[in-house]
Design a protein around this motif. Structure first.
Motif, PDB file in Angstrom:
ATOM      1  N   UNK A   1       0.827  -1.203   0.000  1.00 47.60           N
ATOM      2  CA  UNK A   1       0.000   0.000   0.000  1.00 47.60           C
ATOM      3  C   UNK A   1       0.862   1.255   0.000  1.00 47.60           C
TER       4      UNK A   1
ATOM      5  N   UNK B   1     -12.983  11.619  -3.306  1.00 46.85           N
ATOM      6  CA  UNK B   1     -12.671  11.654  -1.885  1.00 46.85           C
ATOM      7  C   UNK B   1     -11.220  11.518  -1.502  1.00 46.85           C
ATOM      8  N   UNK B   2     -10.371  11.040  -2.403  1.00 40.46           N
ATOM      9  CA  UNK B   2      -8.975  10.843  -2.044  1.00 40.46           C
ATOM     10  C   UNK B   2      -8.073  11.532  -3.058  1.00 40.46           C
TER      11      UNK B   2
ATOM     12  N   UNK C   1      -6.589  -2.169   0.363  1.00 38.46           N
ATOM     13  CA  UNK C   1      -7.054  -1.511   1.584  1.00 38.46           C
ATOM     14  C   UNK C   1      -8.149  -2.329   2.242  1.00 38.46           C
TER      15      UNK C   1
ATOM     16  N   UNK D   1      -6.578  -5.321   3.740  1.00 37.74           N
ATOM     17  CA  UNK D   1      -5.829  -4.874   4.907  1.00 37.74           C
ATOM     18  C   UNK D   1      -6.785  -4.707   6.088  1.00 37.74           C
ATOM     19  N   UNK D   2      -7.931  -4.123   5.807  1.00 31.80           N
ATOM     20  CA  UNK D   2      -8.911  -3.867   6.854  1.00 31.80           C
ATOM     21  C   UNK D   2      -9.424  -5.175   7.447  1.00 31.80           C
TER      22      UNK D   2
ATOM     23  N   UNK E   1      -6.709  -6.853   9.403  1.00 30.89           N
ATOM     24  CA  UNK E   1      -6.437  -6.164  10.660  1.00 30.89           C
ATOM     25  C   UNK E   1      -7.557  -6.397  11.657  1.00 30.89           C
ATOM     26  N   UNK E   2      -8.789  -6.416  11.128  1.00 35.41           N
ATOM     27  CA  UNK E   2      -9.928  -6.716  11.995  1.00 35.41           C
ATOM     28  C   UNK E   2      -9.744  -8.075  12.634  1.00 35.41           C
ATOM     29  N   UNK E   3      -9.149  -9.004  11.872  1.00 37.39           N
ATOM     30  CA  UNK E   3      -8.948 -10.347  12.382  1.00 37.39           C
ATOM     31  C   UNK E   3      -7.801 -10.389  13.379  1.00 37.39           C
TER      32      UNK E   3
ATOM     33  N   UNK F   1     -12.980   8.020   3.583  1.00 33.89           N
ATOM     34  CA  UNK F   1     -11.758   8.688   3.152  1.00 33.89           C
ATOM     35  C   UNK F   1     -11.207   9.640   4.217  1.00 33.89           C
TER      36      UNK F   1
ATOM     37  N   UNK G   1     -10.000   2.147   6.460  1.00 27.62           N
ATOM     38  CA  UNK G   1      -9.010   1.115   6.756  1.00 27.62           C
ATOM     39  C   UNK G   1      -9.341   0.368   8.050  1.00 27.62           C
ATOM     40  N   UNK G   2     -10.417   0.752   8.711  1.00 31.37           N
ATOM     41  CA  UNK G   2     -10.681   0.148  10.014  1.00 31.37           C
ATOM     42  C   UNK G   2     -11.633  -1.038   9.899  1.00 31.37           C
ATOM     43  N   UNK G   3     -11.651  -1.847  10.958  1.00 37.87           N
ATOM     44  CA  UNK G   3     -12.481  -3.048  10.946  1.00 37.87           C
ATOM     45  C   UNK G   3     -13.944  -2.676  11.187  1.00 37.87           C
TER      46      UNK G   3
ATOM     47  N   UNK H   1     -16.049  -8.054  18.179  1.00 37.01           N
ATOM     48  CA  UNK H   1     -16.432  -6.692  17.822  1.00 37.01           C
ATOM     49  C   UNK H   1     -17.820  -6.355  18.359  1.00 37.01           C
TER      50      UNK H   1
END
Lengths: 376, 251
Positions: A55, A312-313, A365, A368-369, A372-374, B95, B150-152, B185
């Protein structure tokens, strides 16, 4: 391992299990699955890092490509790295850069402005006409910026209040209308002579620093800093990102979505007027043929530079890097006597690569999310 | 604590054409209380909360906030009355970072004499407030600077709930807050709900997850075909009765 990437649930269980086992390693019943699951967990952490690194690489991609381009061009052509030629690159990129900054604002809100090239032409013709009949420098500049603002206002108002599904059609219409008006006003002929202030900005160089440094580069820097500060520090700038990130959500939170949308088209139009000042200053004329296909360069610059076409980015730096990349590719290939059709093909290929890397980045992304959640 | 219920709905009726979506529904929720609304799909739960949060308008019936009659003409009116709603889509900005999400549309900025959009943002101020909010609600984010995209799922839900907590003074409405979440969660979000309750918020939760309802709700009302058909304290012993109320069988 595949499951980790596809669903939240399995990723969850994948980490849950070894954790529970660490606490009860004494239990012989759970000893058997420790090996494979713990290893899976380690692999997933390694993968997480790998995806994270990818990334970062994708985000830095445009800068790295620009650096590589500059290095390759300098090694292939002895002329490229001379100050005189770098000045050329800057001045050739200036118009694209200014248009690209305007385009960035529009693209941040998930839109597109196809009219900027024609707006540039109309603005230059109006400016030359005003200067021809009044002789006023400030008045000419105001007329040029005002023309840009007017076209942008039409784009924004018709798009938002006409409830069009997408700005593509209205800006396609004004692309045609503005070019037609420019041709009509000028009778299809270039109009000679622009005021001194315009020729200084577009054609002059900063002799007090270095004779090769074009004034237009300073104008680009000024515009870039202003827009950049506006986007990052002023509430309205934050709202532009919010509208691009989640238009419905923005409205439900009380952000004036319609006004924000109209404003980005007006900004894009005004910047087309600024680009018209640079172009007509450099050539000391207004012409209905200026800015032909410039909208495509501007859109390409934003996308190549690394802003997301999905809205948005993106930052002003992306527009600048993209504009410089196009400038360097064009200039370098000219120096190397590569034929024009190949330049078009190369730029097209770069656009495809850039958009594809944006898509890949979005997917990474997401992955990755999930990972990371896991792992959290 | 206030003597009046934080939110009271009386005789709420709402029709969509020939369909009677809400039929004389009553509801009360007090400060420091979690009320669950149960019911099968199409029972009228979502219509009810949309009427409370100003998305739909009641055909007849009254809504009182802290004993004061209120007409929820729009989402903005409901929010001004201290009622915040977290819908299933969360309305987050993927974003932007957590802080920007908290303050979206309410940015702290100066000077006050300029129009809201032209003000200079107080970014450090907002970052500090957002840290305080996250600390207060005991929400841990790995990197606060990263974008919410990028968050869970759990972190996103937590941010959406925290945003309502930051601005809601009275009532927080949550639509299926744990529907898309894994075990751990869900746990975080349930804890967050309990923390809101302990801070004196009235919380209304729509949920299909009976285990979660038993755990966090002080009371549960059951809706069926637009009517309230029962009210119970959700305990394991009542579970069978609640389920039969939901599906419409006899006890």
């Amino acid at each position: 391992m595949h499951d980790i990437q596809t669903t939240d649930e399995s990723g969850e269980s994948n980490v849950e299990v070894p954790r529970a086992e660490q606490q009860q390693t004494a239990d012989p019943g759970s000893a058997a699955p420790v090996g494979p699951t713990a290893r899976d967990n380690e692999v997933s952490v390694t993968k997480l890092r790998l995806v994270g690194a990818l990334l970062v690489l994708l985000k830095l991609g445009p800068v790295l490509i620009l650096l590589v381009l500059v290095l390759v061009m300098s090694s292939l052509s002895p002329v490229f790295a001379t100050s005189q030629n770098l000045g050329n690159v800057l001045s050739q990129s200036a118009v694209i850069a200014i248009l690209a900054i305007g385009q960035l604002l529009v693209i941040l809100t998930r839109g597109i402005d196809l009219s900027v090239g024609s707006t540039l032409a109309l603005s230059s013709v109006v400016g030359a006409t005003v200067f021809g009949s009044t002789g006023g420098g400030a008045l000419t500049v105001a007329a040029m910026l005002g023309t840009g603002a007017a076209v942008g206002l039409v784009n924004g108002v018709v798009y938002v209040y006409g409830k069009l599904p997408h700005p593509f059609i209205i800006t396609l219409a004004t692309l045609s209308i503005a070019r037609g008006l420019a041709l009509g006003i000028s009778d299809g002929q270039p109009i000679r002579n622009m005021p001194g202030i315009v020729t200084d900005i577009g054609g002059g160089s900063a002799t007090w620093i270095a004779s090769w440094l074009p004034n237009s580069a300073f104008l680009v820097a000024l515009v870039a800093i202003m827009v950049s500060v506006f986007l990052s520090r002023v509430v309205w700038g934050r709202w532009i990102y919010a509208v691009g990130g989640n238009p419905e959500g923005a409205r439900s939170l009380g952000i004036p979505r319609s006004a924000v949308l109209v404003s980005v088209y007006v900004c894009s139009g005004v910047l087309a007027g600024v680009a018209a000042i640079v172009t007509s200053g450099r050539l000391n004329a207004g012409s209905p043929t200026f800015g032909d296909l410039a909208e495509l360069d501007a859109i390409a610059a934003v996308v190549i530079g690394g802003a997301s076409f999905l809205g948005g980015r993106g930052f002003v730096s992306h527009a600048l890097i993209g504009a410089l990349m196009i400038g360097v590719i064009r200039n370098g290939m000219n120096l190397l006597n590569i034929e024009a059709y190949l330049q078009l093909i190369v730029i097209g290929v770069v656009i495809v690569l850039a958009v594809e890397s944006d898509v890949v980045r979005g997917r990474l992304e997401n992955r990755f999310r999930v990972m990371k959640g896991a792992a959290a | 604590m206030n003597a009046y219920p934080a939110l009271a709905v009386r005789g709420a009726t709402k029709r969509f054409g020939a369909v009677l979506a809400l039929d004389d529904v009553d509801l009360e929720v007090h400060h420091g209380e979690v009320l669950a609304i149960l019911g099968d799909n199409g029972a009228g739960k979502s219509t009810l909360i949309k009427c409370i949060s100003g998305v739909h308008k009641l055909d007849s019936g009254e809504i009182e906030v802290d004993g004061v009659p209120a007409s929820m003409a729009s989402p903005a009116v409901a929010r001004a009355a201290g009622i915040e709603t977290v819908y299933q889509d969360l309305a987050l900005f993927d974003n932007l970072d957590a802080t920007a999400n908290f303050f979206a549309g309410h940015e702290k900025a100066v000077p006050a004499w300029l129009p809201r959009g032209m003000r200079w943002m107080r970014r450090r101020d907002m970052a500090r407030s957002s840290s305080e909010l996250l600390d207060r609600l005991k929400i841990r984010l790995p990197e606060k600077a990263s974008t919410v995209g990028m968050m869970s799922g759990g972190q996103r839900q937590a941010i959406a709930v925290a945003r309502t907590a930051a601005f809601a003074s009275r009532v927080v409405i949550l639509d299926e807050p744990t529907a898309a979440l894994g075990l751990r969660e869900s746990r975080q979000v349930l804890d967050l709900v309990l923390r809101l309750r302990s801070e004196g918020c009235a919380v209304i939760v729509i949920s299909h997850a009976m285990d979660h309802v038993m755990e966090i709700a002080d009371r549960a009302i059951v809706m069926r075909r637009g009517r309230t058909v029962g009210e119970e304290v959700p305990t394991p012993e009542n579970r069978a009765r609640l389920v039969s109320l939901i599906v419409g069988g006899e006890v």
